[in-house]
Structure formats: structure tokens, C-alpha cells
Design an enzyme around this catalytic site. Structure first.
Site, PDB file in Angstrom:
ATOM      1  N   ARG A  58     -11.114  10.843  -0.795  1.00 38.84           N
ATOM      2  CA  ARG A  58      -9.935  10.556  -1.623  1.00 38.84           C
ATOM      3  C   ARG A  58      -8.958  11.733  -1.579  1.00 38.84           C
ATOM      4  NH1 ARG A  58      -9.589  11.558  -6.798  1.00 38.84           N
ATOM      5  NH2 ARG A  58     -11.779  11.146  -7.230  1.00 38.84           N
ATOM      6  N   TYR A 111      13.376  -2.585  -2.737  1.00 35.97           N
ATOM      7  CA  TYR A 111      12.182  -3.438  -2.593  1.00 35.97           C
ATOM      8  C   TYR A 111      11.723  -3.894  -3.991  1.00 35.97           C
ATOM      9  CZ  TYR A 111       7.501  -4.847  -1.205  1.00 35.97           C
ATOM     10  OH  TYR A 111       6.355  -5.559  -0.987  1.00 35.97           O
ATOM     11  N   ASP A 183      13.520   5.539   0.989  1.00 31.08           N
ATOM     12  CA  ASP A 183      12.563   4.596   1.585  1.00 31.08           C
ATOM     13  C   ASP A 183      13.090   4.287   2.988  1.00 31.08           C
ATOM     14  OD1 ASP A 183      11.206   2.309   2.482  1.00 31.08           O
ATOM     15  OD2 ASP A 183      10.961   1.502   0.464  1.00 31.08           O
ATOM     16  N   LYS A 208       4.729  -1.802   8.074  1.00 32.60           N
ATOM     17  CA  LYS A 208       5.826  -2.420   8.813  1.00 32.60           C
ATOM     18  C   LYS A 208       5.952  -1.780  10.197  1.00 32.60           C
ATOM     19  CE  LYS A 208       6.115  -4.430   4.816  1.00 32.60           C
ATOM     20  NZ  LYS A 208       7.000  -4.019   3.741  1.00 32.60           N
TER      21      LYS A 208
HETATM   22  C1  LIG Z   1       6.947  -3.742   2.315  1.00 30.69           C
HETATM   23  C2  LIG Z   1       7.825  -2.717   1.730  1.00 30.69           C
HETATM   24  C3  LIG Z   1       7.376  -1.857   0.709  1.00 30.69           C
HETATM   25  C4  LIG Z   1       6.007  -1.976   0.102  1.00 30.69           C
HETATM   26  O1  LIG Z   1       5.010  -1.667   1.010  1.00 30.69           O
HETATM   27  P1  LIG Z   1       3.511  -2.284   0.947  1.00 30.69           P
HETATM   28  O2  LIG Z   1       2.870  -1.660   2.121  1.00 30.69           O
HETATM   29  O3  LIG Z   1       3.637  -3.769   1.025  1.00 30.69           O
HETATM   30  O4  LIG Z   1       2.929  -1.850  -0.352  1.00 30.69           O
HETATM   31  C5  LIG Z   1       8.243  -0.876   0.272  1.00 30.69           C
HETATM   32  N1  LIG Z   1       9.493  -0.760   0.760  1.00 30.69           N
HETATM   33  C6  LIG Z   1       9.964  -1.585   1.705  1.00 30.69           C
HETATM   34  C7  LIG Z   1      11.348  -1.402   2.209  1.00 30.69           C
HETATM   35  C8  LIG Z   1       9.151  -2.580   2.225  1.00 30.69           C
HETATM   36  O5  LIG Z   1       9.640  -3.406   3.169  1.00 30.69           O
END
Ligand SMILES: *Cc1c(COP(=O)(O)O)cnc(C)c1O
Length: 393
Positions: A58, A111, A183, A208
């Protein structure tokens, strides 16, 4: 190998990798929850920080650390913190940077759950949040209060494809003593490097583009300096949203092809965007690579490519959107994005079907909006699929 001064593609393959006693060519999966100390003194040194030996997964793990160092180098940052999901990254950052009585200014098109957790949960601990259209930075300045601590942006934003000027935000953050968090999920470090534009923290849903194969969920945070790194890592470890070694191994494998995947997807996206722009049933299209995008110049300035995400509207509105979903066969009807497979989504009839019209519009989701994540299949096949799907709309 020291990859710090090497090119981006070399970093994709080698950054963070280390030699083991067997000469493994790739970083193995260290699937161990705990690590043996060599002696009581060694144990004490690991805990005090005098030794950087491993203690417990962890807290840190060799496979996970290899990935963290890889992404930190790709973003040209100080250190990386891998998490169980993108939301794990976002929650760790919020927990580290916000507290009772503090305020955050964020993008209105952020998001969904990144907004939801502030409004529904952090609010219970006395954290205030304001959401504005950050594409116009005047809105940010107007929203800053005495207790504002964090400026949080997502660019391009989902699904409106609104673009926020990162360098301008960095200046605002500096002038008001705020921490700027970006982000960078939609671009990946291949197309955009927020830390170089003045951000303090960059984060990703690794699910992603970085992993890119729709087979794991994960997240990562990279900080510009050591102080924020320590603070955020502490919260990640206490929240317990660490990545797992097998998950890290999958991402180390996925990230190696990041640039060639994105190059191909972007090439496809440009052709598809032009096709859709000229299609009689398409009312509008937002793709940063089209001159018609209202922030095309800004996209060219701060991104090194336009990516493979787009949204478009159908003249036939809600019904046409629903019809298109039922008449495409190559594109998968699915949420998420940034994988090698093409994904299509109609938020009004799918993900946001239960959301009130007012809230949908506030998030920039109109009834006609279709979101498209272009994959790396043959572009002619993707266009053929859209052509057939649109014929009935
Ligand atoms: C999918 C996404 C998230 C969240 O990520 P997870 O891996 O699904 O928890 C945050 N920001 C953006 C822009 C995203 O596309």
C-alpha cells in the site's frame, strides 16, 4: 539506464525500468503484499526513510514504482503516485489540498464524479466549491475568494471539448497563491505537459490513453516538486487507494505504445472529423483539430497534437442520437475513452438518461450530443460504420 535527457519515445519504453538479478527485460510483477527486512535496523531505516527499501505494497512496491517513475518522467515532474483509479487520484489530491473552510474553483465541464465528490461528500467536511466555465479565464478570477486554495481544470473537457488556457491559469494561480491542478486524461503527456506550462499537479485516469487497451482501471498523479509529492502520497497511502502490482504491470506494457497509438488515432480522428463536418445530418462538431473549434488557436498553442476525442450534434436531436447508437456495429456502445477500440456514446439516452435536463445543460450535454472516442482500426471501416449508422438518423 538514465532516461532523463532522452526523447519521449525512449522514455515510454525505458523510463522507470530497473535491473534485477535475473536480467529481466521488462519489469516483473512483484505480487507481494509485504517485504522482508534484512535486520531490525534495516526495518527501522525503512520506516525512518534512511533506507528506501520496500515495506508494504500500500505504501510502495517495485512494479508500481517503476510505473510511477515512468509517468513522472513523461510529464517532466518530480514524482509519480499511482492509484487504484482516476477517482482515487482525484480524491487523494482533494484530501491533500483541501480542508474545512477552504474553497476550490473548478471547471463546470469537469469529469462528473470529480464534481460530485466535492458537492456531496467534501461539502460535509466544510469544503466549498465553485464551478465555472474556465475556457474564459475571467470567470476564474471572478470566482476566487479569500479562502480559495486550489484551481482545478480539465482540458480539453468532457464532453464539450472546451479548452482552458493552462499557462494563463498558472499565472492566476501564482497571483492568488493557489495550487493549480490539471486533469490531463484527454491528452496524455504525449500531447500536453501541464507542469511545463506552470501547473503544480497533473493527474490522469490511467484507464484511458496511458493504458489504452480497455483492460484495467487506474490513476496517477505527478507533482512538480517534492513537498506536494509527500503531502499527496501521504493521503493516497492513508486513503488506501494504491494501485496493485498486476495493474501497474499492465500499464507499463500499455504505455510503451502511447505515442504510436495516439498518432494513429489522431490521424483517423482528423479524417472522421472532416467527414462528419461535411455530413448533412450533423448539426455541429467539436474537435480541437478543426479550424471551426472556437479555441483552435489555443489548442495549437498548448497541445502538440489534437487527440482523438470529439463530440458532435445530430440535426435529428435525441431520437437521431438513439438511432445512431442502435445502428453502428464497429464502434462499441460504451463509456470510457482513449483505447485502441472506437467507442461511441449518446449521453442523453445513455449515461445521463436519469439526469435532469437542467443539470445536463449545465454540464454542456445537449440532447443531440454524441461523444466519439476514435480508435486505431482502419479509418475507412470506422467511416463506413458511421455512414451506415447515420443513414437512418
Ligand atoms: C475517466 C475519467 C476520470 C476518472 O477515472 P477512473 O479511472 O474512471 O476513476 C477522471 N477524469 C477524466 C477526464 C476521465 O475521463
Amino acid at each position: 539506464m538514465n532516461t532523463k535527457d532522452k526523447g519521449f519515445n525512449t522514455k515510454l519504453i525505458h523510463a522507470g525500468a530497473f535491473d534485477d538479478e535475473f536480467g529481466s527485460a521488462t519489469v516483473p510483477i512483484y505480487q507481494s503484499s509485504t517485504f522482508k527486512f534484512k535486520s531490525a535496523q534495516h526495518g527501522a531505516d525503512c520506516f525512518s526513510g534512511a533506507s528506501d527499501g520496500y515495506i508494504y505494497t500500500r505504501i510502495a512496491n517495485p512494479t508500481i514504482r517503476a510505473l510511477e517513475q515512468n509517468i513522472a518522467q513523461l510529464e517532466n515532474g518530480y514524482g509519480g503516485i499511482a492509484t487504484s483509479s482516476g477517482m482515487g487520484a482525484i480524491s487523494s489530491v482533494y484530501m491533500a489540498l483541501l480542508g474545512a473552510g477552504s474553497h476550490i474553483v473548478s471547471s463546470r465541464a469537469v469529469y462528473g464524479p470529480a464534481r460530485g465528490v466535492l458537492e456531496q461528500d467534501f461539502s460535509r467536511f466544510g469544503v466549498e466549491a465553485t464551478f465555472v466555465n474556465t475556457a474564459d479565464t475571467n470567470n476564474i478570477v471572478a470566482a476566487i475568494k479569500q479562502n480559495t486554495k486550489v484551481l482545478y481544470i480539465e482540458t480539453p473537457a468532457n464532453p464539450t471539448m472546451e479548452i482552458t488556457d493552462i499557462a494563463a491559469c498558472a499565472e492566476i494561480a501564482k497571483a492568488h497563491n493557489l495550487i493549480l491542478v490539471v486533469d490531463n486524461t484527454f491528452c496524455s503527456p504525449y500531447l500536453q505537459k501541464p507542469l511545463e506550462l506552470g501547473a503544480d499537479v497533473v493527474l490522469h485516469s490511467i484507464t484511458k490513453f496511458i493504458n489504452g487497451h480497455a483492460d484495467i482501471v487506474g490513476g496517477v498523479i505527478v507533482t512538480k516538486g517534492p513537498e506536494l509529492y509527500k503531502k499527496i502520497r501521504h493521503c493516497m497511502v492513508y486513503l488506501g487507494c494504491n494501485m496493485d502490482p498486476t495493474q501497474a504491470f499492465m500499464v507499463i506494457r500499455g504505455v510503451k505504445t502511447l505515442s504510436i497509438r495516439i498518432d494513429r488515432a489522431e490521424e483517423n480522428a482528423m479524417k472522421i472529423a472532416r467527414y462528419l463536418e461535411a455530413h448533412p445530418k450533423v448539426a455541429w462538431i467539436k474537435y480541437p483539430g478543426l479550424e471551426s473549434h472556437p479555441q483552435y488557436e489555443l489548442a495549437k498553442k498548448q497541445m502538440s497534437g489534437f487527440g482523438s476525442m470529439m463530440s458532435f450534434g445530430l440535426k435529428g436531436g435525441y431520437e437521431a442520437g438513439e438511432k445512431l447508437m442502435n445502428n453502428v456495429h464497429l464502434a462499441l456502445l460504451a463509456v470510457s475513452l482513449g483505447g485502441v477500440e472506437t467507442l461511441i456514446q449518446h449521453p442523453a439516452s445513455m449515461t445521463h438518461a436519469a439526469v435532469s435536463k437542467e443539470n445536463k445543460l449545465a454540464a454542456g450535454i445537449t440532447d443531440d450530443l454524441v461523444r466519439f472516442s476514435v480508435g486505431i482500426e482502419d479509418v475507412d471501416d470506422i467511416i463506413e460504420d458511421l455512414k451506415n449508422g447515420l443513414a437512418n438518423c
